[in-house]
Design an enzyme around this catalytic site. Sequence first.
Site: not given
Ligand code: F6P
Length: 365
Positions: A143, A238, A77, A120, A12
């Site tokens: 995060d 979340e 991906k 990752g 991300g």
């Molecule tokens: O890992 C960072 C993060 O912002 C998480 O808090 C969130 O769950 C995730 O990325 C969402 O990522 P994406 O919408 O890009 O799959």
Amino acid sequence: MKKKLLVTTGGGDCPGLNAVIRGIVKRSLQEENWEVYGSIEAYTGVMREPKEIIHLDEKAVAGIHVKGGTIIGTTNKAGPFDWPVQQPDGSWITEDRSDWLVAELERMGFDAVISIGGDGSQKISQQLFEKGLKVVGVPKTIDNDLSATDYTFGFQTAVQVATEGFDKLVTTAESHSRVMVMEVMGRDAGWIALHTAIAGGAEICLIPEIPYDIQEVTARIRSRYAQRRGFVNIVIAEGAKPKGGDVVAKEVDEIGYQHVKLGGCGYRLIDQLEAAGLEASSRVTVLGHLQRGGTPTAFDRVLASQFGVKAFEMVLEGKFGRMAAYRNNTIIDVSLTEATETYNFVDPDSFLVRTARGLGISFGD
Ligand code: F6P
């Protein structure tokens, strides 16, 4: 002939990625024999045909430290270990192309790779390092859940965005005597929620590390209304879950990106509160990707720039299989295995949690 360095951004996006790229390139310009290139969307730029590799010269990185996102794109991906391949019948399978990637980078003349990414991406880097790739890691995640570094760039920006959103919700909560729930990011770790709750002055903060009891949350809300302070602001990560319960998530089965997508725990909380007898009017705001976009704060620009300069110097020193990290106000390097061994969770006994409790913030436990 000049040596060639490849830079990738994976996972991300995160405010500060461009400042890292600029730091790498600017530092490389002080050496005579290095050229820096960027692969578009992590390793995809190398693996896809036609290839998408861009030269990162002085002009390409001028002024980019101020911009959010990443000028070389990113993806979560299609990694080299799960490369999607379409079959003659139209279906998709994934293949391990990691050996091919390492050989291809050598064939293309790359002497080193700097991979900027989260947990990752760093795990992929470690596996590629074991296959012979000369790779240096730079940690990235809003995060702040990587244990080897005290902070990751992007985290402070996310907290700033969340706090500004929270402040706005306080005034409308007060006007309408409402319960306002703000859902922020934080899959496994509640750092953004905790910092925002303290900075914004929340009544309740719900994080993955401290499962909540809905009766406790209800009691805290009732006590606020009983004190004639007839509004409540809640921040929830979340990844928060009730005691004995689970996260709100759905399985996403995209080819090359099988993952669990979190989101919606703020709405579940309201449902639970109403079932427990909450009468006050309530609203939910999901901050989502606002936390990942836009201009990085000055702190994140400085941290990201330090990571960029450090990562290039690690390449010069041959410190491969290692990751730059921020510890005790300085930048060090740690092995990629150490970097990905454990998560950086909020410690319920930490002084930060004590501070929140000392300010009267309830964790619903
Ligand atoms: O890992 C960072 C993060 O912002 C998480 O808090 C969130 O769950 C995730 O990325 C969402 O990522 P994406 O919408 O890009 O799959």
